[in-house]
Write a protein that holds these residues in place. Structure first.
Motif, PDB file in Angstrom:
ATOM      1  N   TYR A 167      40.160 -16.406  -1.359  1.00 16.91           N
ATOM      2  CA  TYR A 167      39.598 -16.151  -2.736  1.00 16.91           C
ATOM      3  C   TYR A 167      40.100 -17.837  -3.525  1.00 16.91           C
ATOM      4  O   TYR A 167      39.508 -17.693  -4.098  1.00 16.91           O
ATOM      5  CB  TYR A 167      39.815 -15.075  -2.981  1.00 16.91           C
ATOM      6  N   THR A 168      40.655 -18.232  -2.377  1.00 19.32           N
ATOM      7  CA  THR A 168      41.011 -19.147  -4.006  1.00 19.32           C
ATOM      8  C   THR A 168      40.077 -20.498  -3.766  1.00 19.32           C
ATOM      9  O   THR A 168      39.718 -21.386  -4.519  1.00 19.32           O
ATOM     10  CB  THR A 168      41.673 -20.129  -3.074  1.00 19.32           C
ATOM     11  N   GLN A 169      38.740 -20.327  -3.019  1.00 14.25           N
ATOM     12  CA  GLN A 169      37.513 -20.808  -2.318  1.00 14.25           C
ATOM     13  C   GLN A 169      36.451 -20.046  -2.850  1.00 14.25           C
ATOM     14  O   GLN A 169      36.363 -18.714  -2.917  1.00 14.25           O
ATOM     15  CB  GLN A 169      37.592 -21.340  -1.451  1.00 14.25           C
ATOM     16  N   VAL A 170      35.061 -20.825  -3.315  1.00 16.73           N
ATOM     17  CA  VAL A 170      34.021 -19.279  -3.314  1.00 16.73           C
ATOM     18  C   VAL A 170      33.707 -19.262  -2.103  1.00 16.73           C
ATOM     19  O   VAL A 170      33.794 -19.329  -1.333  1.00 16.73           O
ATOM     20  CB  VAL A 170      32.605 -20.697  -3.897  1.00 16.73           C
ATOM     21  N   LEU A 171      33.562 -17.873  -2.636  1.00 16.30           N
ATOM     22  CA  LEU A 171      33.346 -17.272  -1.007  1.00 16.30           C
ATOM     23  C   LEU A 171      31.620 -17.243  -0.410  1.00 16.30           C
ATOM     24  O   LEU A 171      31.223 -17.513  -1.615  1.00 16.30           O
ATOM     25  CB  LEU A 171      33.472 -15.250  -1.970  1.00 16.30           C
ATOM     26  N   PRO A 172      31.577 -16.997   0.599  1.00 15.57           N
ATOM     27  CA  PRO A 172      30.496 -17.678   1.536  1.00 15.57           C
ATOM     28  C   PRO A 172      29.603 -16.101   0.849  1.00 15.57           C
ATOM     29  O   PRO A 172      30.552 -15.265   0.776  1.00 15.57           O
ATOM     30  CB  PRO A 172      31.187 -17.403   2.830  1.00 15.57           C
ATOM     31  N   VAL A 173      28.119 -16.757   1.163  1.00 18.36           N
ATOM     32  CA  VAL A 173      27.580 -14.935   0.747  1.00 18.36           C
ATOM     33  C   VAL A 173      27.571 -15.062   1.975  1.00 18.36           C
ATOM     34  O   VAL A 173      27.240 -13.503   1.915  1.00 18.36           O
ATOM     35  CB  VAL A 173      26.336 -16.039   0.468  1.00 18.36           C
ATOM     36  N   TYR A 174      27.323 -15.110   3.282  1.00 19.65           N
ATOM     37  CA  TYR A 174      27.475 -14.483   3.991  1.00 19.65           C
ATOM     38  C   TYR A 174      29.413 -14.384   5.049  1.00 19.65           C
ATOM     39  O   TYR A 174      28.949 -16.185   4.996  1.00 19.65           O
ATOM     40  CB  TYR A 174      26.540 -14.310   5.482  1.00 19.65           C
ATOM     41  N   PHE A 175      29.393 -13.593   5.213  1.00 19.14           N
ATOM     42  CA  PHE A 175      30.944 -14.690   5.710  1.00 19.14           C
ATOM     43  C   PHE A 175      30.378 -15.085   7.376  1.00 19.14           C
ATOM     44  O   PHE A 175      30.052 -13.994   7.677  1.00 19.14           O
ATOM     45  CB  PHE A 175      32.209 -13.678   5.797  1.00 19.14           C
ATOM     46  N   PRO A 176      31.257 -16.057   7.664  1.00 17.97           N
ATOM     47  CA  PRO A 176      30.696 -15.911   9.335  1.00 17.97           C
ATOM     48  C   PRO A 176      31.159 -14.922  10.461  1.00 17.97           C
ATOM     49  O   PRO A 176      32.068 -14.290   9.973  1.00 17.97           O
ATOM     50  CB  PRO A 176      31.798 -17.269   8.764  1.00 17.97           C
ATOM     51  N   ILE A 177      31.246 -15.074  11.706  1.00 14.26           N
ATOM     52  CA  ILE A 177      30.874 -13.791  12.045  1.00 14.26           C
ATOM     53  C   ILE A 177      31.807 -14.820  13.507  1.00 14.26           C
ATOM     54  O   ILE A 177      31.271 -15.724  14.156  1.00 14.26           O
ATOM     55  CB  ILE A 177      30.164 -13.132  12.911  1.00 14.26           C
ATOM     56  N   ASP A 178      33.043 -14.708  13.777  1.00 12.77           N
ATOM     57  CA  ASP A 178      33.916 -15.006  14.362  1.00 12.77           C
ATOM     58  C   ASP A 178      33.007 -14.317  16.428  1.00 12.77           C
ATOM     59  O   ASP A 178      33.350 -13.159  16.061  1.00 12.77           O
ATOM     60  CB  ASP A 178      35.290 -14.516  14.476  1.00 12.77           C
ATOM     61  N   SER A 179      32.969 -15.324  16.994  1.00 12.46           N
ATOM     62  CA  SER A 179      32.858 -15.430  18.469  1.00 12.46           C
ATOM     63  C   SER A 179      33.735 -14.284  19.394  1.00 12.46           C
ATOM     64  O   SER A 179      33.464 -12.938  20.207  1.00 12.46           O
ATOM     65  CB  SER A 179      31.873 -16.058  19.463  1.00 12.46           C
ATOM     66  N   ALA A 180      35.206 -14.169  18.256  1.00 12.61           N
ATOM     67  CA  ALA A 180      35.707 -13.257  19.147  1.00 12.61           C
ATOM     68  C   ALA A 180      35.457 -12.041  19.362  1.00 12.61           C
ATOM     69  O   ALA A 180      35.802 -10.962  19.633  1.00 12.61           O
ATOM     70  CB  ALA A 180      37.547 -13.743  18.648  1.00 12.61           C
ATOM     71  N   SER A 181      35.364 -11.812  17.835  1.00  9.92           N
ATOM     72  CA  SER A 181      35.050 -10.463  17.219  1.00  9.92           C
ATOM     73  C   SER A 181      33.760  -9.525  17.778  1.00  9.92           C
ATOM     74  O   SER A 181      34.010  -8.561  18.116  1.00  9.92           O
ATOM     75  CB  SER A 181      34.645 -10.214  15.566  1.00  9.92           C
ATOM     76  N   VAL A 182      32.746 -10.670  17.959  1.00  8.94           N
ATOM     77  CA  VAL A 182      32.037  -9.999  18.627  1.00  8.94           C
ATOM     78  C   VAL A 182      31.943  -9.887  20.054  1.00  8.94           C
ATOM     79  O   VAL A 182      31.997  -8.657  20.573  1.00  8.94           O
ATOM     80  CB  VAL A 182      30.532 -11.638  18.925  1.00  8.94           C
ATOM     81  N   ASP A 183      33.117 -10.656  21.463  1.00  8.96           N
ATOM     82  CA  ASP A 183      33.805 -10.696  22.564  1.00  8.96           C
ATOM     83  C   ASP A 183      34.227  -8.732  22.767  1.00  8.96           C
ATOM     84  O   ASP A 183      33.962  -8.276  22.962  1.00  8.96           O
ATOM     85  CB  ASP A 183      34.324 -11.339  22.539  1.00  8.96           C
ATOM     86  N   ALA A 184      35.163  -8.522  21.240  1.00  9.63           N
ATOM     87  CA  ALA A 184      35.640  -7.686  20.956  1.00  9.63           C
ATOM     88  C   ALA A 184      34.769  -6.592  21.236  1.00  9.63           C
ATOM     89  O   ALA A 184      35.133  -5.238  21.752  1.00  9.63           O
ATOM     90  CB  ALA A 184      36.848  -7.838  20.152  1.00  9.63           C
TER      91      ALA A 184
END
Length: 880
Positions: A66-83
């Motif tokens: 929250y200290t930076q401008v939030l991205p419009v789409y949050f990035p998806i981590d490949s580790a989350s996809v693998d999980a």
């Protein structure tokens, strides 16, 4: 009886219609009704549910910053996809059944869309693109077509294919009757498009449209927060305040609500308030609020930033240290705290050593994919070089001063040091001792003499620390072992070894949950470290000579502090009058005086008199316009790349001319050592073996870069046929006594001119490989559409290989283009061969094509860490 027969007959007729409806080929009303209902509420529904579960998991795995401008789409981590691989596989199977088993239903195209979405999440981007293009052309359902086009737009933006993205935007702008849900996705993806192009006005306009059609309250709060951040950074505080207030509505996550209220107060009141006490009270109240326990580090960080604006630097440092000790909930927040401390000590305190250690801590809380990681990492490299040399110089200077004292003076200093360490450990223990309020029953307890601290020994850190120190005084640093373990130990192992500096450092960094037991140095050990014989003293002086030169260079070229650089270099000339580094010191001082407007005559005179044949002397005698370090580095780097390409192509004379002219004009750049080694390699091709060997030996003796020295040693081994034993000192200054002896038993490796270092790159031709093309900065404009041309090349020659291309900013001076995956080295080399012979592109010169290579996944990780293309190219030439 007749009635029962009629019921049975009706049931059989219904069953017959049902069986006829199960056919996926007959396009009748009954069939369509059956397949529409079954596809929608069975296979398609379950597939969509599985994907939504995976998407929820992706969101939960991502931590908003929250200290930076939030991205419009949050990035998806490949580790989350693998999980979530199992969920996505189930969704793929169900969507496939919805298509195969219910071909005449209305949900076939929707199921294809889900398949494309699964491919997108699993990084099968080409398959996803083909699916969405197919739906756009063949689907009769406008809702699905629009969904597919919006998802296609998102992919093109991620790939930075802005021309393709613009075409999709233009196509969608002409579409009529786009649903409200699809409009929301379209406006959000448009905001993502402008975000990728760094067009803030476009992001704001698209998000404002998006909010109008967004029905999900959590999503609306997040979008309002992004708009508030953008307006705040643009200086429109009133608009920012309104959007922060909107973001706090709709029951958003607590962190989002907290930051919305915090920043809303900043833009509305705190930044404009002249009542400093009121502002400080506001932060103190936030800190005391129990709801903010997990966010106290954020409150302290924001208060520290406020104190910095009031020029209260010491108070800000105190608050930041306090913030670093808070448990916290947001991982990156600790990174920002340490980063701010590093900036304060760098910019205001000018304590580069302290800044280095804060920066080390900051980088532990950031990921390599974070936007600020590369910048901080580059700064860390500079500060590392400064700190290593500064600490070496300081330590050696102290040791030399101690060596000149009488023995009784040395003992007194050692005793005072040990006493100071004891006091420090007791002070730390006292700070960790839990204070208790005196109670009415305390005096009735057997050990109730001290009401201020715990009376039970093992609950009292101060008492424990005193016991440890007393034990040390009587018995030294003896290992704490049970009686049965001592009996089973041999006498030689009974006494523990004295702690190294690394052990001491680790002991100081134990957490509060661990023991506070400190390890005190032994007086005899301290005295033993003081140098006594002339050889030890000479070695320390040599190290100080090199450290002074390196400090002068890093302070001038990297930290832009010519005043401090001048001090270290003049010390070098004063304390080391016979130094071999004098020519370089003279030249650097010449540059310093020239830049600061001082007199350069003295250093020009000394260079001409003492070093008439030095490249540094030639440089001062033949000044050119590009004498600034930045321009010189850039030109020298470019010339080095051209010379190396000529060397690879066998154009040794051209390469020799380039290296010689560059060394003469730019004798002090970041690639000087590389240029010198390349020039020596050319000597091996153009001059006698004796001259080649002589130059290699001199290079090994006088070069500081460990990697390049290893290469030169291997060249020397290949030339002489002797097997050398190389002793490589550890880079870690806390363990300089450790060394690794590296033999080169493999004659094939030793015979190559630049042998592969066994510990760095390992040959595994059966591993997955990547094809890499290195692109220099001056070639980037000409290779703008290279990726698209490669895709056409793949479609023509490798249609079934499902190859993917990507671009990566590798260093500040180079980018690389990657093609993957190849299941083994043979397939990767076949691709490279075809690429070299058949791929034609006007903007890609042949010499650049020849610099291409293949690399295994494991070796690519090493290359990405070391950032040394030349080093790997040598390994590639010798191994593939």
């Amino acid at each position: 009886m007749q009635r029962n027969v009629r019921k049975t007959l009706n049931f059989l007729i219904f069953l017959c219609f049902l069986l006829l409806g199960c056919s996926s080929e007959r396009n009748t009303f009954t069939n369509r009704l059956y397949h529409n209902v079954t596809a929608r509420f069975n296979a398609y529904f379950l597939a969509k549910e599985k994907i939504q579960e995976a998407e929820k998991s992706f969101r939960e795995a991502y931590q908003e910053d929250y200290t930076q401008v939030l991205p419009v789409y949050f990035p998806i981590d490949s580790a989350s996809v693998d999980a979530n691989e199992e969920k996505l596989n189930e969704a793929r199977e169900l969507a496939g059944k919805a298509i195969d088993w219910h071909r005449i239903s209305q949900w076939v195209d929707d199921s294809y869309f889900l398949l494309g979405l699964i491919d997108y999440y699993e990084a099968n981007t080409d398959d996803a693109i083909n699916t969405y293009k197919y739906l756009n052309v063949n689907s009769e359902d406008d809702e699905v077509r629009h969904q597919a086009l919006i998802q296609l737009l998102r992919i093109f933006v991620e790939q930075r294919k802005f021309d393709d993205a613009s075409y999709v935007i233009d196509f969608l702008s002409k579409e009529s009757e786009i649903s409200k849900e699809n409009k929301q996705k379209l406006y959000k993806t448009l905001a993502y498009y402008y975000e990728a192009r760094h067009e803030k006005d476009g992001v704001i306009a698209a998000l404002e449209k998006c909010i109008e059609v967004t029905t999900d309250n959590h999503e609306k709060s997040r979008l309002n927060f992004i708009l508030a951040q953008l307006y705040q950074r643009a200086g429109f505080d009133a608009r920012a305040y309104d959007y922060y207030k909107n973001a706090s509505e709709g029951n958003p996550p607590y962190e989002l609500a907290f930051f919305s209220q915090l920043y809303a107060q900043q833009v509305a009141e705190l930044e404009k308030s002249k009542d400093l006490k009121k502002v400080r009270d506001y932060y103190d109240n936030l800190y005391q609020d129990r709801k903010n326990t997990d966010l106290r580090d954020v409150v302290l960080y924001e208060k520290a930033l406020f104190e910095l604006k009031q020029k209260e630097t010491d108070e800000a440092i105190k608050l930041l240290h306090q913030a670093a000790q808070e448990p916290g909930k947001l991982e990156k927040q600790k990174g920002y705290i340490y980063q701010k401390l590093a900036e304060i000590f760098f910019d205001e305190k000018e304590d580069y050593r302290a800044s280095k250690y804060y920066l080390d801590s900051a980088l532990q809380h950031f990921k390599p994919t974070d936007t600020n990681y590369q910048t901080l990492s580059s700064k860390q490299d500079i500060l590392d070089r400064y700190t290593v040399n500064y600490e070496l110089l300081t330590k050696n200077d102290s040791l030399l001063q101690l060596s000149q004292m009488r023995p009784e003076e040395q003992e007194k200093i050692a005793e005072n040091y040990i006493q100071a360490e004891e006091e420090r450990l007791l002070a730390e223990a006292e700070a960790k001792t839990t204070k208790k309020n005196a109670g009415i029953f305390d005096n009735l307890l057997a050990f109730g003499g001290n009401a201020s601290a715990s009376t039970f020994y093992f609950d009292n850190p101060t008492a424990m620390q005193k016991g440890e120190i007393e034990f040390f005084r009587n018995w030294g640093n003896r290992a704490l072992e049970d009686n049965w373990r001592r009996k089973s130990s041999s006498f030689g192992n009974a006494v523990s070894s004295l702690p190294t500096s690394r052990d001491t450092t680790a002991a100081r960094q134990v957490s509060q949950e661990d023991s506070i037991r400190g390890i005190l140095p032994d007086k005899a050990t301290l005295l033993a470290n003081i140098p006594k014989d002339p050889e030890q003293i000479s070695q320390l002086n040599d190290q100080m000579e090199e450290a002074r030169l390196q400090l002068g260079k890093v302070l001038y070229f990297d930290l832009k502090r010519p005043d401090l650089a001048r001090e270290y270099l003049t010390d070098l000339l004063q304390f080391h009058p016979d130094s071999e580094k004098k020519a370089e010191a003279y030249y650097t001082l010449f540059l310093i005086e020239k830049e600061t407007g001082g007199s350069t005559t003295y250093y020009v005179s000394r260079l001409n008199k003492e070093f008439p044949d030095s490249p540094f002397t030639k440089s001062v005698n033949n000044p050119i316009g590009e004498t600034s370090s930045t321009a010189a580095n850039k030109t020298a780097e470019s010339n080095y790349q051209k010379a190396y390409s000529a060397f690879q192509s066998g154009d040794y004379s051209i390469a020799k001319t380039l290296t010689q002219s560059t060394l003469n004009k730019y004798p002090l750049t970041e690639v000087t050592d590389k240029l010198l080694l390349l020039d020596i390699m050319l000597s091996g091709k153009l001059e006698s073996k004796g001259r080649y060997q002589e130059r290699l030996e001199n290079y090994i003796e006088n070069t500081d870069s460990p990697g390049l020295v290893k290469m030169a040693r291997n060249m020397l081994v290949a030339l002489t046929g002797e097997t050398e034993v190389e002793q490589v000192a550890s880079v870690d200054s806390t363990n300089v006594s450790d060394s690794l002896r590296i033999n080169t038993p493999d004659k094939r490796i030793a015979s190559d001119s630049v042998a592969a270092e066994k510990q760095i790159y390992k040959l595994n031709k059966e591993q997955t490989h990547i094809f890499i093309l290195v692109i220099d900065p001056d070639a980037i404009p000409q290779t703008k559409n290279l990726s698209a041309e490669l895709e056409n090349f793949h479609d023509k020659n490798f249609q079934d290989s499902r190859l993917r291309t990507g671009n990566l900013s590798f260093t500040r001076n180079q980018s690389i283009l990657l093609v993957s995956p190849f299941s083994n080295a043979a397939k990767a080399m076949d691709y490279r061969k075809k690429f070299l012979t058949e791929f034609k592109y006007q903007g890609l010169p042949e010499e650049l094509k020849k610099r291409s290579f293949v690399i295994s996944i494991q070796n690519f990780q090493q290359l990405n860490k070391r950032k040394d293309i030349t080093e790997y190219e040598a390994f590639f030439k010798s191994s593939y």
